[in-house]
Design a protein around this motif. Structure first.
Motif, PDB file in Angstrom:
ATOM      1  N   MET A   1      58.295  28.846  32.416  1.00 11.03           N
ATOM      2  CA  MET A   1      56.961  29.064  32.964  1.00 11.03           C
ATOM      3  C   MET A   1      57.075  29.839  34.273  1.00 11.03           C
ATOM      4  SD  MET A   1      54.055  26.248  34.001  1.00 11.03           S
ATOM      5  CE  MET A   1      54.069  25.559  32.359  1.00 11.03           C
ATOM      6  N   GLU A   2      56.183  30.817  34.434  1.00 17.41           N
ATOM      7  CA  GLU A   2      56.258  31.645  35.631  1.00 17.41           C
ATOM      8  C   GLU A   2      55.907  30.859  36.888  1.00 17.41           C
ATOM      9  OE1 GLU A   2      53.751  34.953  34.986  1.00 17.41           O
ATOM     10  OE2 GLU A   2      54.905  35.768  33.306  1.00 17.41           O
ATOM     11  N   LYS A   3      54.906  30.004  36.814  1.00 19.36           N
ATOM     12  CA  LYS A   3      54.481  29.220  37.973  1.00 19.36           C
ATOM     13  C   LYS A   3      54.460  27.746  37.598  1.00 19.36           C
ATOM     14  CE  LYS A   3      51.567  32.942  39.801  1.00 19.36           C
ATOM     15  NZ  LYS A   3      50.186  33.313  40.213  1.00 19.36           N
ATOM     16  N   PRO A   4      55.607  27.088  37.656  1.00 20.69           N
ATOM     17  CA  PRO A   4      55.635  25.660  37.296  1.00 20.69           C
ATOM     18  C   PRO A   4      54.903  24.833  38.339  1.00 20.69           C
ATOM     19  CG  PRO A   4      57.754  26.353  38.160  1.00 20.69           C
ATOM     20  CD  PRO A   4      56.934  27.601  38.017  1.00 20.69           C
ATOM     21  N   PRO A   5      54.320  23.712  37.921  1.00 21.07           N
ATOM     22  CA  PRO A   5      53.578  22.883  38.881  1.00 21.07           C
ATOM     23  C   PRO A   5      54.478  22.112  39.836  1.00 21.07           C
ATOM     24  CG  PRO A   5      53.604  21.852  36.731  1.00 21.07           C
ATOM     25  CD  PRO A   5      54.228  23.204  36.556  1.00 21.07           C
ATOM     26  N   PHE A   6      55.769  21.968  39.473  1.00 23.35           N
ATOM     27  CA  PHE A   6      56.696  21.218  40.309  1.00 23.35           C
ATOM     28  C   PHE A   6      57.837  22.129  40.744  1.00 23.35           C
ATOM     29  CE2 PHE A   6      54.956  18.236  37.140  1.00 23.35           C
ATOM     30  CZ  PHE A   6      54.254  17.395  37.993  1.00 23.35           C
ATOM     31  N   PRO A   7      58.387  21.918  41.920  1.00 24.92           N
ATOM     32  CA  PRO A   7      59.480  22.775  42.394  1.00 24.92           C
ATOM     33  C   PRO A   7      60.789  22.482  41.672  1.00 24.92           C
ATOM     34  CG  PRO A   7      59.040  21.027  43.972  1.00 24.92           C
ATOM     35  CD  PRO A   7      57.974  20.929  42.924  1.00 24.92           C
ATOM     36  N   ASN A   8      61.615  23.533  41.567  1.00 26.25           N
ATOM     37  CA  ASN A   8      62.966  23.430  41.011  1.00 26.25           C
ATOM     38  C   ASN A   8      62.952  22.751  39.641  1.00 26.25           C
ATOM     39  OD1 ASN A   8      63.945  24.677  43.350  1.00 26.25           O
ATOM     40  ND2 ASN A   8      64.139  22.708  44.403  1.00 26.25           N
ATOM     41  N   ASN A   9      63.797  21.711  39.484  1.00 30.09           N
ATOM     42  CA  ASN A   9      63.918  21.033  38.192  1.00 30.09           C
ATOM     43  C   ASN A   9      63.208  19.683  38.172  1.00 30.09           C
ATOM     44  OD1 ASN A   9      65.524  23.107  37.111  1.00 30.09           O
ATOM     45  ND2 ASN A   9      67.374  22.208  38.012  1.00 30.09           N
TER      46      ASN A   9
END
Length: 293
Positions: A1-9
């Motif tokens: 996903m280009e803009k995930p809702p959560f940072p990193n993993n």
């Protein structure tokens, strides 16, 4: 996903944790459905339903986020207008999600307004959303595991011994209930009782052949049917999981992403089709009621 809702993993970690907890609770559901009454395991069921409600909230958040990212990306790439709409429709997973959500929740609202009874959509719709996973993961499992009402834990003891002897009581001079028990006190009586017990132990007991009555046979049949049904249900689901997730099986069907997208599309379009069928039936009923009274 280009803009995930959560940072990193973080999103991957959350997904794995929820996945393992979900599998654990499914196993617990089978165990409780086999041996516990809902009234006797109230808080266990309540705890599972709370987790399923939390999981539904996470799924709704993911669906809303995917929809937002899909729309924003399509508008940014197409520059707005009709080309943006065409770009959105051309994306299979996004299109399937929108159609499934619209055919389910939008149709609920439309049908409720057609019948002039929309109030429950504002008072009960949110609780219904959070209870939806429990209908599938709790009620379905309990229904399959209790196709017949089976009393577990009897260890094959299907009869109750009722010949336990009789104790006769009588009132004494003071009116109290007393019981007379014959207890040997003479030494010769004790020796005779001991010898009689030794002779009884030396006797070879011939077990009488056991025959099941009609009621027991019927109960065993229902138990066997329930067991075979649950085994078939679990096995079929495991086969489906193996086909979707294992790249070595049916490799001509595509990789994991292609398989999961195809299965996902099948589920979403099935939901859309069933919702359309129910909506059509509701509209037909409304028309018939208008013209026939």
């Amino acid at each position: 996903m280009e803009k995930p809702p959560f940072p990193n993993n973080v999103g991957s970690v959350i997904h794995q944790i929820l996945n393992y907890i979900y599998i654990l609770l499914i196993v617990i559901q089978f165990i409780m459905a086999m041996g516990n009454r809902p009234q006797g395991a109230k808080w266990s069921y309540v705890g599972c339903m709370i987790f399923f409600a939390f999981l539904m909230a996470y799924i709704l958040f993911a669906a809303v986020w995917l929809t937002y990212i899909g729309v924003a990306t399509a508008l940014a790439n197409a520059g707005g207008g009709a080309s943006a709409v065409i770009s959105l429709i051309s994306k299979g997973p996004f299109r399937d999600i929108i159609i499934s959500l619209a055919s389910t929740y939008v149709m609920y609202f439309v049908a409720s307004f057609l019948f002039f009874d929309p109030w429950h959509m504002f008072t009960s719709f949110i609780p219904y959303l959070f209870m939806t996973p429990s209908y599938t993961n709790v009620l379905n499992i309990y229904a399959f595991c209790n196709t017949h009402d089976v009393s577990w834990g009897t260890k094959g003891d299907n009869t109750v011994a009722t010949d336990l002897g009789v104790v006769a009581s009588k009132k004494d001079a003071s009116g109290a209930q007393t019981v007379e028990v014959a207890v040997p006190t003479e030494q010769k009586d004790l020796n005779a009782a001991y010898e009689e017990a030794c002779l009884d132990l030396q006797k070879t007991v011939v077990e009488a052949p056991q025959h099941r009555d009609a009621k027991t046979k019927q109960e065993d049949y229902y138990k066997g049917f329930r067991t075979r049904l649950v085994i078939f249900w679990i096995t079929s689901n495991l086969i489906l999981v193996a086909i979707i997730t294992n790249a070595q099986l049916l490799h001509w069907f595509g990789n994991f992403t292609e398989r999961s997208n195809s299965y996902f599309a099948f589920i979403l379009w099935s939901v859309a089709g069933l919702s359309a069928f129910r909506f059509t039936g509701a509209c037909c009923y409304l028309v018939f009621r208008i013209f026939t009274g």
